[in-house]
Motif scaffolding. Structure first.
Motif, mmCIF file in Angstrom:
data_model
loop_
_atom_site.group_PDB
_atom_site.id
_atom_site.type_symbol
_atom_site.label_atom_id
_atom_site.label_comp_id
_atom_site.label_asym_id
_atom_site.label_seq_id
_atom_site.Cartn_x
_atom_site.Cartn_y
_atom_site.Cartn_z
ATOM 1 N N ASP A 252 31.732 39.170 35.596
ATOM 2 C CA ASP A 252 30.327 39.561 35.441
ATOM 3 C C ASP A 252 30.328 41.130 35.059
ATOM 4 O O ASP A 252 30.206 41.929 35.942
ATOM 5 C CB ASP A 252 29.741 39.657 36.711
ATOM 6 C CG ASP A 252 28.140 40.037 36.783
ATOM 7 O OD1 ASP A 252 27.491 39.991 35.765
ATOM 8 O OD2 ASP A 252 27.796 40.286 37.980
ATOM 9 N N ILE A 253 30.535 40.944 33.537
ATOM 10 C CA ILE A 253 30.677 42.543 32.987
ATOM 11 C C ILE A 253 29.814 42.566 31.665
ATOM 12 O O ILE A 253 29.314 41.555 31.266
ATOM 13 C CB ILE A 253 31.999 42.956 32.550
ATOM 14 C CG1 ILE A 253 32.616 41.674 31.699
ATOM 15 C CG2 ILE A 253 32.800 43.191 33.756
ATOM 16 C CD1 ILE A 253 34.138 42.098 31.257
ATOM 17 N N SER A 254 29.516 43.740 31.286
ATOM 18 C CA SER A 254 28.394 44.053 30.025
ATOM 19 C C SER A 254 29.167 43.647 28.830
ATOM 20 O O SER A 254 28.468 43.516 27.753
ATOM 21 C CB SER A 254 27.821 45.515 30.310
ATOM 22 O OG SER A 254 28.915 46.408 30.199
ATOM 23 N N GLN A 255 30.568 43.895 28.947
ATOM 24 C CA GLN A 255 30.981 43.719 27.603
ATOM 25 C C GLN A 255 31.864 42.231 27.319
ATOM 26 O O GLN A 255 32.124 41.715 28.630
ATOM 27 C CB GLN A 255 32.382 44.588 27.388
ATOM 28 C CG GLN A 255 32.094 45.982 26.792
ATOM 29 C CD GLN A 255 32.798 47.071 26.833
ATOM 30 O OE1 GLN A 255 33.830 47.133 27.573
ATOM 31 N NE2 GLN A 255 33.021 47.715 25.529
ATOM 32 N N ARG B 142 31.263 51.734 28.300
ATOM 33 C CA ARG B 142 31.163 50.604 29.051
ATOM 34 C C ARG B 142 32.698 50.012 29.405
ATOM 35 O O ARG B 142 33.006 49.457 30.512
ATOM 36 C CB ARG B 142 30.670 49.384 28.281
ATOM 37 C CG ARG B 142 29.057 49.493 28.143
ATOM 38 C CD ARG B 142 28.533 48.525 27.621
ATOM 39 N NE ARG B 142 26.833 48.739 27.121
ATOM 40 C CZ ARG B 142 26.361 49.114 26.044
ATOM 41 N NH1 ARG B 142 27.240 49.027 25.022
ATOM 42 N NH2 ARG B 142 25.166 49.454 26.101
ATOM 43 N N ASN B 146 34.330 49.347 33.117
ATOM 44 C CA ASN B 146 35.071 47.891 33.453
ATOM 45 C C ASN B 146 36.456 48.147 34.054
ATOM 46 O O ASN B 146 37.054 47.135 34.609
ATOM 47 C CB ASN B 146 35.499 47.003 32.282
ATOM 48 C CG ASN B 146 34.130 46.343 31.750
ATOM 49 O OD1 ASN B 146 33.102 46.433 32.452
ATOM 50 N ND2 ASN B 146 34.075 46.314 30.404
ATOM 51 N N ASP B 248 32.708 43.551 40.984
ATOM 52 C CA ASP B 248 32.819 42.387 40.874
ATOM 53 C C ASP B 248 34.624 42.338 41.063
ATOM 54 O O ASP B 248 34.994 42.178 39.818
ATOM 55 C CB ASP B 248 32.380 41.813 39.775
ATOM 56 C CG ASP B 248 32.819 40.163 39.795
ATOM 57 O OD1 ASP B 248 33.147 39.533 40.653
ATOM 58 O OD2 ASP B 248 32.755 39.701 38.512
#
Lengths: 440, 426
Positions: A252-255, B142, B146, B248
């Motif tokens: 569940d990540i944007s990239q 981004r 992460n 997450d």
């Protein structure tokens, strides 16, 4: 004027790199580069006992064996070893890759004897204590678990698994949490006895020592290490897919982390320099490669976009790697495939000439410190590049021809039968590829 | 005593030639003829510290746009000139500096001097390149998001510093990056990129007189105008701050930050030695006691961050599988309490000093690395000469100094604690 010429003389002298290779009667190879700029020494003790030799079900054992060497000997407890080297500001680090396992060390030159004394004890007299084994297993498993929160680590691990499946190159040296748990004390001893032999090991020393006295200390400390016949497990060549295979790991990540590639050359394959130059043009050259220019510079789709060939003794792979926002994943995949196709027909002389200029101009920068020199000597020995490699490199690059680049692209890039691994919040339908088979 | 004598024998001071041009440009030259390589660096005195609210990330975005061409060279040419010379070029932005550099063979470092002079005066920051490059920077942001531990530290600084600009991330907040315009970035460039606000460092196989001549040739006529930092004073922290960050993830983590001191404060040396005692090497206290013997952490790292206008001391702990994060936090405090209440053993202090000494020598393996360190000391640490003072000051530390600093700063009211936790099940 006199001052300047003296200066020039000393430059020339300082840079006359002399790599020497000696062998003890038991087969232990010692590579040395004397350099006296600083009162320090860099060392690597390398055994061909990397993770490709991990038996199935015990993946991770090469890493665990290597780590346990520093965790206690018949006469020194684990903490005594760390204390002894660190008290004088020295360092020991275990390292394991696919082909090698070893210990890297760094000390001030006054502590050379101490370094070798400790190293000799750790390599020849390990205790293999069961409590230490439990600790190491628990540390490694926790590290594997922690890496699972990093999409980049997951992508690299899963890409290897996708490309090599059950082949010994299909796992990273840490192994899997499920297999590290299976490793027993007797497995450790068996692996150690099979591979940790003087005739399967080499040392690299770079820095402030006199070679003759170094060799005599090594002879004193390692001369009695018993040579035995090496029973090396045979590793087959990896087998390749006949059609595109894809896998998506959901996170569940944007990239989206996109890794696309196929099998590639191994160490020693003849067409390496052509392949290397070809990849430089495709995706190896910082911001000026084709992949970076299209994906990053023109379109602003990614911060990281490049490609590389990773080689081992028993196989290798090609990988183009991009991280982009998930909405652009399909487009990036299409660009990568079309660039793998395009380079098979079109490379111009200007690109070749630029790559050659870069490689030959850059080469001295690859070994301008003791530390980098140590790494390059390690590669020279392990890949059998020859002791004159540093003076040969320029010629090897200059010899590459335009038609050889295309041949290398055709041989080693497979836009019709690749592996595609994506980590991110995506589904197979999001990637518009016709022939691909998605693996769960 | 013997230790100090040995230290003085081993520690040859780093010799640097310093020149100051009339326009305010400072030039530092460090000779090292081990390899025929020169690192040429321009350090500008601007970074995230200088960015007010709404402008975060602007120094970093400018660093990116600084590769997009000048009146003389297009963006493409720019990259290719160094590439064809076989150079390694890059740039980075930190809290107080923006640094551009190229490592090249020593017969051609003039190229980089020429290109950087061009960059200092003639950047275009072309509007059509601005939008795609902002896209690149947003992907870079981004990428950082992460990385769970990086995100934890971003929050740690935000909570720990309530007012001081050390709370801002170097890369900037996403909405600021989105909002920044080409003109904002261009004005930032005009304000900060000039000789009086820069230092040039040339490190490696170089002849100082020759290098100085080249610097004068390319930079002598550029006008200088120095920008002084605005000073901010973080109000003293009066009570522990705690926060939770849910992502997450599967493995939780713990971060602790104490307000500490900036560069050149006399307590900085003790912080660095404490950091060594706690987490440097496998015989350090955290590693030996908590990672190996107790088996409750995978890693525990400490970071002594001493900066130009203040500092902090931080700890990152990752529990081993199945270990409760609260109990890891308590064990870390037990080790901290020991530092406050029991003098460190002679052997342990000597080890830490030897480690600092050895690291000082190891670092000189890389001429480029010394170049970067000189820029750091010059801009953030009150003058490059302190690079030589540092190891000497560390050798003078006593057990009492360690206890005093531990008691003064490692207080509950002076700390911020963050937990990184898995999102709850939906």
């Amino acid at each position: 004027m006199r001052k300047i010429s003296l200066l020039l003389l000393s430059i020339a002298f300082a840079y006359a790199i002399n790599i020497q290779r000696d062998t003890l009667p038991n087969g232990l190879v010692i590579l040395t580069v004397e350099a006296h700029k600083l009162p320090m020494i860099e060392m690597r003790a390398v055994t061909y006992a990397g993770s490709v030799f991990d038996p199935a079900g015990k993946q991770g054992i090469a890493t665990v064996v290597n780590q346990i060497l520093l965790r206690g000997t018949k006469s020194r407890a684990s903490n005594e070893i760390a204390q002894a080297i660190e008290s004088v500001g020295g360092e020991f680090f275990p390292f394991t890759d696919e082909d090698h396992a070893g210990i890297s060390g760094r000390v001030l030159s006054k502590d050379l004897y101490l370094l070798i004394d400790l190293l000799s004890d750790c390599i020849q007299n390990p205790l293999f204590d069961s409590v230490e084994l439990l600790r190491i297993k628990s540390e490694v498993i926790s590290q594997i678990k922690a890496e699972e929160d990093r999409p980049f680590s997951i992508s690299k691990r899963e890409f290897r698994r996708l490309v090599f499946s059950d082949h010994p190159l299909g796992h990273i040296p840490q192994g899997f949490d499920s297999t590290v748990g299976n490793i027993s004390l007797s497995d450790i001893k068996e692996f150690y006895n099979q591979y940790y032999l003087p005739n399967n090991t080499f040392f690299v020393f770079v820095g402030d020592f006199q070679k003759d006295s170094l060799i005599s200390i090594l002879d004193e400390k390692f001369g009695n290490w018993e040579r035995r016949k090496l029973q090396k497990t045979k590793i087959d060549a990896p087998s390749e897919t006949s059609k595109p295979l894809g896998k998506i790991i959901h996170m569940d990540i944007s990239q989206a982390y996109i890794l696309l590639g196929n099998l590639g050359p191994k160490y020693g394959d003849a067409d390496w320099y052509e392949t290397r130059v070809m990849n430089y043009i495709l995706g190896g050259a910082g911001l000026t490669s084709r992949i970076s220019e299209i994906i990053r510079e023109k379109r602003g789709l990614a911060y990281i976009a490049y490609s590389y060939f990773q080689r081992f003794k028993t196989g290798g792979y090609f990988n183009a790697l991009v991280q982009t926002r998930k909405e652009m994943a399909n487009e990036v995949v299409q660009i990568l495939i079309s660039e793998m196709e395009r380079i098979q027909d079109t490379i111009d002389v200007v690109e070749l000439s630029r790559a050659k200029k870069f490689y030959t101009g850059y080469f001295p920068l690859t070994h301008d410190t003791y530390r980098e020199m140590t790494s390059i000597v390690l590669q020279i020995e392990s890949q059998n590049l020859g002791l004159d490699y540093l003076s040969q490199f320029k010629k090897l690059i200059e010899a590459v021809k335009l038609n050889e680049l295309k041949a290398a692209a055709q041989k080693y890039l497979h836009p019709d039968r690749f592996y595609l691994l994506i980590v991110g919040d995506l589904k197979p339908e999001d990637i518009k590829l016709e022939r691909i088979e998605w693996i769960e | 005593m013997i230790n100090i004598i040995l230290a003085l024998i081993l520690l040859q001071p780093i010799e640097v030639k310093e020149y100051n041009l009339a326009n305010g440009l400072k030039v530092l030259i460090y000779e090292d003829h081990f390899a025929p390589v020169v690192s040429t660096q321009v350090h500008y005195r601007v970074g995230s510290y200088n960015e007010s609210s709404g402008l975060t990330g602007i120094s970093h975005l400018l660093e990116h746009m600084a590769f997009k061409g000048t009146k003389k060279h297009s963006a493409k040419e720019y990259n290719r000139i160094i590439e064809e010379a076989g150079g390694l070029e890059n740039a980075f932005t930190s809290i107080h500096r923006t640094v551009f550099y190229a490592h090249l063979q020593s017969d051609r470092y003039e190229l980089e001097l020429e290109l950087e002079a061009d960059r200092m005066q003639n950047l275009l920051i072309p509007p059509d390149e601005f939008i795609p490059e902002k896209g690149v920077v947003m992907e870079e942001r981004r990428l950082g998001e992460n990385d769970p531990h990086r995100t934890l530290f971003e929050h740690l600084d935000l909570v720990s510093f309530s007012y001081h600009p050390y709370r801002n991330p170097i890369i900037g907040f996403m909405s600021d990056i989105e909002r920044l315009t080409r003109d904002d970035v261009y004005n930032w460039y005009k304000k900060y990129y000039n000789p009086a606000n820069a230092i040039i460092i040339i490190a490696g196989d170089v002849n100082p007189e020759e290098a100085l001549k080249l610097v004068k040739k390319y930079y002598g006529k550029i006008k200088g105008r120095k920008e002084e930092d605005i000073l901010f004073e973080e109000p003293p922290q009066e009570g522990e701050k705690r926060f939770e960050l849910k992502k997450d993830i599967k493995t939780p983590a713990l971060a602790i930050q104490y307000h500490a001191v900036g560069l050149n404060h006399e307590d900085m040396y003790a912080f660095d030695v404490i950091s060594m005692i706690l987490s440097f090497g496998t015989s350090s206290r955290f590693e030996k006691n908590l990672v190996r013997e107790a088996g409750i952490a995978t890693t525990i790292n400490t970071y002594s961050s001493t900066l130009k206008h203040g500092g902090s001391f931080s700890i990152l702990g990752i529990p081993q599988k199945g270990v409760d994060i609260q109990s890891l936090e308590n064990e870390i405090y037990n080790e901290i309490e020991k530092l406050k209440n029991e003098p460190v053993a002679d052997e342990e202090l000597k080890k830490a000093k030897n480690q600092v000494l050895a690291q000082t020598i190891y670092r000189q393996d890389s001429a480029a690395g010394i170049g970067f360190a000189l820029g750091w000391w010059e801009i953030e640490g009150g003058g490059w000469q302190n690079i030589n003072r540092y190891p000497e000051e560390v050798q003078k530390l006593t057990k009492e100094d360690i206890i005093e600093v531990a008691q003064k700063y490692f207080r509950k009211d002076n700390r911020t604690v963050g937990y990184l936790l898995p999102k709850e099940e939906k």
